[in-house]
Design an enzyme around this catalytic site. Structure first.
Site, PDB file in Angstrom:
ATOM      1  N   HIS A   1     -48.462  48.101 -16.258  1.00 22.54           N
ATOM      2  CA  HIS A   1     -48.255  46.773 -16.829  1.00 22.54           C
ATOM      3  C   HIS A   1     -48.020  45.764 -15.703  1.00 22.54           C
ATOM      4  O   HIS A   1     -46.964  45.779 -15.061  1.00 22.54           O
ATOM      5  CB  HIS A   1     -47.021  46.865 -17.728  1.00 22.54           C
ATOM      6  CG  HIS A   1     -46.727  45.647 -18.530  1.00 22.54           C
ATOM      7  ND1 HIS A   1     -47.563  45.178 -19.507  1.00 22.54           N
ATOM      8  CD2 HIS A   1     -45.672  44.798 -18.512  1.00 22.54           C
ATOM      9  CE1 HIS A   1     -47.032  44.106 -20.069  1.00 22.54           C
ATOM     10  NE2 HIS A   1     -45.885  43.850 -19.475  1.00 22.54           N
TER      11      HIS A   1
ATOM     12  N   SER B   1     -48.131  39.406 -20.739  1.00 19.28           N
ATOM     13  CA  SER B   1     -47.117  40.047 -21.566  1.00 19.28           C
ATOM     14  C   SER B   1     -46.488  39.066 -22.551  1.00 19.28           C
ATOM     15  O   SER B   1     -47.212  38.448 -23.325  1.00 19.28           O
ATOM     16  CB  SER B   1     -46.071  40.669 -20.636  1.00 19.28           C
ATOM     17  OG  SER B   1     -45.546  41.813 -21.236  1.00 19.28           O
TER      18      SER B   1
ATOM     19  N   TRP C   1     -47.206  50.967 -24.011  1.00 19.68           N
ATOM     20  CA  TRP C   1     -46.300  50.152 -24.832  1.00 19.68           C
ATOM     21  C   TRP C   1     -47.053  48.991 -25.487  1.00 19.68           C
ATOM     22  O   TRP C   1     -46.781  48.614 -26.624  1.00 19.68           O
ATOM     23  CB  TRP C   1     -45.167  49.645 -23.932  1.00 19.68           C
ATOM     24  CG  TRP C   1     -44.035  48.954 -24.618  1.00 19.68           C
ATOM     25  CD1 TRP C   1     -43.607  47.674 -24.395  1.00 19.68           C
ATOM     26  CD2 TRP C   1     -43.146  49.496 -25.604  1.00 19.68           C
ATOM     27  NE1 TRP C   1     -42.527  47.383 -25.174  1.00 19.68           N
ATOM     28  CE2 TRP C   1     -42.212  48.484 -25.930  1.00 19.68           C
ATOM     29  CE3 TRP C   1     -43.047  50.728 -26.255  1.00 19.68           C
ATOM     30  CZ2 TRP C   1     -41.197  48.666 -26.870  1.00 19.68           C
ATOM     31  CZ3 TRP C   1     -42.033  50.907 -27.201  1.00 19.68           C
ATOM     32  CH2 TRP C   1     -41.137  49.891 -27.500  1.00 19.68           C
TER      33      TRP C   1
ATOM     34  N   LYS D   1     -48.475  36.351 -25.112  1.00 18.18           N
ATOM     35  CA  LYS D   1     -48.295  36.097 -26.553  1.00 18.18           C
ATOM     36  C   LYS D   1     -48.156  34.579 -26.756  1.00 18.18           C
ATOM     37  O   LYS D   1     -48.777  33.977 -27.632  1.00 18.18           O
ATOM     38  CB  LYS D   1     -47.023  36.793 -27.068  1.00 18.18           C
ATOM     39  CG  LYS D   1     -46.908  38.298 -26.763  1.00 18.18           C
ATOM     40  CD  LYS D   1     -45.571  38.871 -27.302  1.00 18.18           C
ATOM     41  CE  LYS D   1     -44.970  40.017 -26.507  1.00 18.18           C
ATOM     42  NZ  LYS D   1     -45.598  41.291 -26.572  1.00 18.18           N
TER      43      LYS D   1
HETATM   44  C1  GCU Z   1     -41.120  44.124 -23.291  1.00 14.24           C
HETATM   45  C2  GCU Z   1     -41.588  43.797 -24.694  1.00 14.24           C
HETATM   46  C3  GCU Z   1     -43.070  43.438 -24.731  1.00 14.24           C
HETATM   47  C4  GCU Z   1     -43.366  42.357 -23.726  1.00 14.24           C
HETATM   48  C5  GCU Z   1     -42.855  42.768 -22.348  1.00 14.24           C
HETATM   49  C6  GCU Z   1     -42.987  41.703 -21.271  1.00 14.24           C
HETATM   50  O1  GCU Z   1     -41.695  45.320 -22.854  1.00 14.24           O
HETATM   51  O2  GCU Z   1     -41.298  44.896 -25.509  1.00 14.24           O
HETATM   52  O3  GCU Z   1     -43.442  42.996 -26.018  1.00 14.24           O
HETATM   53  O4  GCU Z   1     -44.748  42.081 -23.709  1.00 14.24           O
HETATM   54  O5  GCU Z   1     -41.476  43.066 -22.416  1.00 14.24           O
HETATM   55  O6  GCU Z   1     -43.026  40.527 -21.567  1.00 14.24           O
HETATM   56  O7  GCU Z   1     -43.006  42.079 -20.096  1.00 14.24           O
END
Ligand code: GCU
Length: 423
Positions: free
Chosen positions: A403, A262, A353, A266
């Protein structure tokens, strides 16, 4: 079954959505994300293999000499900020070792990475397991969300002072993320693991930079806090873990896999784009600002991520709120910066998402950079069905479920690393 881990993550993720649905104070509105495939529309991606001066890139040499630096600099200038090097005074302090960890199968090491010569300076607290059966093991590395003590049930893992200062109920998250880390499975397959709590580097909140390394190391790294942002800081942390692995005789620093889930996926992508010593990269459901195409109007958008998490990106990225088509890059170009190193991108079917199709397309469109090196990536522009890993040096799967990072995901990463490292 009630489970604190699920509750934490569902709530953390759901809060933003609920606030928007209820119309509370955030600048973003319900139009700022979309879950309807029929409303995605069309978009044209910036061309990966053409320089800004119009010249077509035909081979890996041209890519490395001209287009790769150009793409890298566009991401640094418009999205993540620039990446500093290692602090001159950085040094490693061994905190404790247990060569009979995991029932004698591994050596567990705790290492403090000090970034300054001053003992009171910032420290990244690392825990690592190295398989006792392998003299020099390849190692998976990644930052964790809930503290080192959350990744395995072993009560010998220190609850670090940095975690404790923010969470007075210090034991509450012990062993809470064991499914996400699969330490025993990794060791059984001959891999090591090194992990650290991501907020040792920068607290994950809008003003986290004030106490994180963007402030404390600004002078020694020669970079102002506004010149980079939290995702870059977390990616930078992976390089510092690798710096330690290079000094550890039991680790094979030439075969280190950078992983991240997540937001940390990134960060891992940008970290690996900057540090080609990282031999392989796993982006687990990194979504918007990670593997997913920003121009594809599905799931989270540039506006939403910049609104809810302004500290993750540099200020220049906010210019693209509501206008991702004006970005000089899209995320397939970030993935292309990993080439020719093995890259595994994942999605989860219920993780809309993060836009599973957008993540697949990010990986698909990066494959032309791999072709320059004669490497095969993904076979088709159409995403596969669930639980069907596909691809060669660029691989992808969309797991059933939500997720998360699961045993299924790790089994695929291990198989991929076995193949890529030809163990
Ligand atoms: C939020 C955010 C995402 C990210 C996520 C996470 O949902 O909007 O961009 O990847 O948190 O890090 O769990």
């Amino acid at each position: 079954m009630f489970n604190l881990k699920n509750r934490y993550f569902i709530s953390a993720r759901a809060i933003g959505h609920i606030l928007v649905l209820l119309g509370f104070g955030l600048a973003a509105s319900t139009q700022d994300f979309n879950y309807d495939e029929s409303k995605v529309g069309s978009h044209a991606l910036p061309e990966l293999l053409r320089n800004r001066d119009g010249k077509k890139i035909r081979d890996s040499r041209q890519w490395e000499r001209t287009r790769r630096p150009e793409v890298h600099s566009l991401f640094a200038t418009h999205v993540y900020g620039r990446m500093p090097g290692r602090p001159v005074a950085m040094h490693f302090v061994s905190v404790k070792d247990d060569n009979m960890a995991l029932g004698g199968r591994a050596t567990r090491k705790e290492i403090d990475i000090h970034f300054t010569s001053d003992a009171g300076g910032p420290v990244l607290h690392l825990v690592a397991w190295l398989p006792n059966a392998v003299p020099k093991a390849p190692v998976f590395i990644g930052l964790n969300f809930m503290g080192n003590h959350s990744v395995h049930a072993d009560t010998g893992i220190t609850v670090t002072d940095t975690w404790r200062s923010l969470h007075p109920d210090k034991e509450a998250t012990r062993a809470l993320q064991t499914e996400r880390w699969q330490v025993d499975t990794l060791v059984a397959h001959g891999y090591g693991l090194a992990t650290a709590w991501y907020q040792d580097l920068e607290p994950d909140r809008v003003d986290g930079w004030r106490t994180g390394i963007r402030s404390t190391l600004a002078e020694s790294l020669g970079i102002r806090p506004t010149e980079w942002a939290a995702l870059a800081v977390w990616g930078w942390g992976l390089s510092r873990i690798l710096d330690w692995l290079e000094t550890e005789p039991r680790a094979d620093a030439m075969r280190v896999v950078a992983t991240g889930h997540s937001r940390l996926g990134k960060g891992a992508l940008w970290g690996a784009a900057n540090d080609t010593r990282l031999a392989m990269v796993v982006s687990n459901e990194s979504g918007e600002g990670g593997a997913a195409i920003s121009r594809r109007n599905f799931g989270e958008t540039v506006t939403r991520i910049n609104t809810n998490f302004p500290h993750w990106f540099i200020d220049a990225y906010k210019v693209y709120n509501g206008a991702p088509e004006r970005l000089p890059v899209d995320q397939h170009m970030l993935l292309a910066l990993i080439a020719p190193r093995p890259l595994y991108v994942t999605s989860a079917a219920e993780d809309l998402w993060a836009d599973p199709t957008g993540e697949y397309l990010g990986a698909w469109h990066a494959c032309s950079a791999y072709s320059l090196y004669g490497k095969k990536g993904l076979p088709s522009p159409t995403p596969p069905g669930v639980n069907q890993p596909i691809g060669a040096t660029v691989r992808y799967h969309r797991r059933t479920g939500k997720h998360d990072v699961t045993l299924y995901d790790w089994q695929q990463y291990i198989a991929f690393a076995d193949e890529m490292f030809a163990k």
